[in-house]
Design an enzyme around this catalytic site. Structure first.
Site, PDB file in Angstrom:
ATOM      1  N   LYS A 204       5.978 -10.230  -1.548  1.00  0.00           N
ATOM      2  CA  LYS A 204       6.139  -8.782  -1.718  1.00  0.00           C
ATOM      3  C   LYS A 204       7.360  -8.294  -0.931  1.00  0.00           C
ATOM      4  O   LYS A 204       7.539  -8.663   0.230  1.00  0.00           O
ATOM      5  CB  LYS A 204       4.864  -8.096  -1.228  1.00  0.00           C
TER       6      LYS A 204
ATOM      7  N   SER B  99       0.393  -1.307  -4.157  1.00  0.00           N
ATOM      8  CA  SER B  99       1.843  -1.470  -4.091  1.00  0.00           C
ATOM      9  C   SER B  99       2.302  -2.906  -4.302  1.00  0.00           C
ATOM     10  O   SER B  99       3.502  -3.164  -4.436  1.00  0.00           O
ATOM     11  CB  SER B  99       2.347  -0.980  -2.732  1.00  0.00           C
TER      12      SER B  99
ATOM     13  N   SER C 155      -3.931  -2.014  -2.396  1.00  0.00           N
ATOM     14  CA  SER C 155      -2.651  -2.552  -2.841  1.00  0.00           C
ATOM     15  C   SER C 155      -2.624  -4.043  -3.129  1.00  0.00           C
ATOM     16  O   SER C 155      -1.645  -4.547  -3.675  1.00  0.00           O
ATOM     17  CB  SER C 155      -1.559  -2.220  -1.817  1.00  0.00           C
TER      18      SER C 155
END
Length: 478
Positions: A88, A163, A187
């Site tokens: 990420k 996210s 997330s």
């Protein structure tokens, strides 16, 4: 140089893209398949699908192939020796962008690895690149002014979640066996759900969070969890052990016939799609068939999930969300909303909306205090309910992956994951096949703090019953 061993000839790259990281590592370790062949297979898939998905926002394919060649030339250095993965973008990864989707950090590159990134690399993993996020990692659609919007591999007109949305999409597409994500309101679990893969949000404090941006205040650290997204359930425990730097209780010791399962189909305020209700009911019945006891409790405080999460997250904050958006200097939210109307803002609608809601909450200190107290009471209630041998089935979201922009109507349907962060409980998102439209179904399995082994054991069993990840057909490259 590592001596050559027996290798499979003409191994199907598509087959390699279905295997767990554990299985891939075993193939490399046994010298049955080269790390280069595995990495090449995943890079080829990433090249084929990423133009549609926009999941990997900066690749390092050339460096990954060099690392694969080095892995093939040496003895295994760790449990993930020669296995590709993705990271990420909000994690510090030396030499790679580290903007968290914020325009004011567009040029920032990390100079060292976050703790968990370093642990994966030390275990032998080979990152292929970094993946897309929501702006400042604070919304459930991965769309930001720096990289744009990511798209779902089962239907590109639909969201990937946020996210850690780029992670969910690229893992689901078969282009990465696993990815590194983080979760402060859903997330990890939301992207895993929308993209039909596994994701685990650990008990508070299970895995270190250092090296992420934005970095929460000390209070917020309680609610932030770092963890894996992966296509096969057997990877969850080994990855968590690498990330935390120590062993976990063995899920194999969990007896499903001694489990008490609390089946909670909705929170009492946010209706859940019928396909998800049916899927969760089927999960409860599958666990009943394995010998578990099924109960269906009433928990009235669940209906306040978003308010509880927001109140508990805000306690002790030293930095406003407007300051986060401005990389330390508060943005003028009102002016940015006007700029947004004419297409000139550097921020997304959800990010500006969250900054506005923060000001509204600040004007209601009595209500915030009430919700914090209710959250403390609910944590005690759930802890007592679940005890040492209980898990709770709870929706991950109110519907399968919605179309782009639709999570704003209304913007509260992520209450099902957010509340679990505020409770500091472990939760595993388990894929449950596809609905009639070909969209992933899933459910959260939740346990008492520290009882991650129960949710992980349940996930392993449910994968055997329901089949787990179903590779998508809607994206080129399969």
């Amino acid at each position: 140089r590592r001596p050559p061993g027996r290798r499979h000839r003409g191994v199907n790259p598509g087959y390699l893209r279905t295997l767990s990281a554990q299985r891939l590592a075993a193939l490399v370790r046994d010298r049955a398949v080269t790390s280069r062949a595995i990495v090449e297979a995943h890079i080829a898939q990433a090249r084929a699908v990423n133009g549609t998905l926009n999941a990997i926002v900066e690749d390092r394919y050339a460096a990954a192939l060099e690392e694969a060649d080095r892995a093939d030339a040496t003895d295994p250095q760790g449990p993930l020796h020669g296995v590709p993965c993705t990271i990420k973008e909000s994690f510090a990864f030396a030499g790679m962008p580290w903007s968290a989707g914020l325009t004011r950090r567009r040029e920032v590159r990390a100079t060292e690895d976050a703790v968990t990134v370093g642990r994966l690399r030390a275990a032998g993993a080979i990152p292929l690149g970094v993946t897309n996020v929501s702006e400042a990692c604070m919304w459930l659609e991965s769309n930001n002014p720096v990289y744009g919007r990511s798209r779902n591999p089962y239907d590109p007109s639909r969201i990937v979640g946020g996210s850690s949305g780029g992670e969910g999409a690229i893992v689901a597409s078969g282009a990465s066996p696993f990815g590194l994500g983080s979760d402060v309101g859903g997330s990890i679990r939301l992207p895993a759900f929308f993209n039909g893969v596994f994701g685990h949000k650990g008990s508070s404090g299970l895995v270190p969070n250092e090296g992420q941006h934005p970095e929460p205040d000390a209070n917020g650290q309680r609610f932030l969890s770092t963890g894996p997204l992966c296509r096969r359930a057997e990877d969850l425990v080994p990855l968590l052990e690498i990330l935390r730097g120590g062993a976990l209780p063995d899920p194999a010791t969990v007896r499903l016939d001694e489990l008490v399962v609390y089946d909670v189909p909705e929170d009492g305020v946010t209706p859940v799609h019928p396909a998800l209700r049916r899927a969760q009911h089927d999960v409860a019945e599958a666990l009943r068939a394995a010998g578990a006891e099924i109960r269906r409790p009433q928990i009235p405080a669940l209906r306040h999930g978003i308010e509880i999460w927001s109140a508990m997250m805000s306690e002790g904050n030293t930095k406003t969300f407007a300051e986060v958006l401005g990389a330390g200097e508060a943005i003028p939210v009102g002016r940015e909303l006007l700029r947004l109307l004419v297409g000139r803002s550097d921020h997304t609608i959800p990010a500006l909306g969250l900054a506005v809601l923060e000001k509204v909450a600040d004007a209601m200190p009595g209500r915030v205090a009430q919700m914090r107290a209710l959250g403390d009471e609910l944590r005690e209630e759930l802890t007592a309910l679940l005890g040492d041998g209980g898990v709770m089935l709870y929706p991950t979201y109110a519907e399968p992956a919605p179309r782009h922009g639709m999570p704003l109507l209304p913007p509260t349907r992520w209450a099902y994951t957010a509340l679990i962060n505020a409770m500091e409980l472990p939760a595993t998102q388990v894929p449950l096949g596809l609905d009639a439209r070909g969209l992933p179904l899933g459910v959260q399995v939740i346990a008492r703090h520290g009882n991650d082994a129960l949710t992980l054991a349940t996930a392993l069993h449910l994968e055997r019953v329901f089949g787990g990840w179903v590779p998508p057909k809607a994206v080129a490259g399969r």
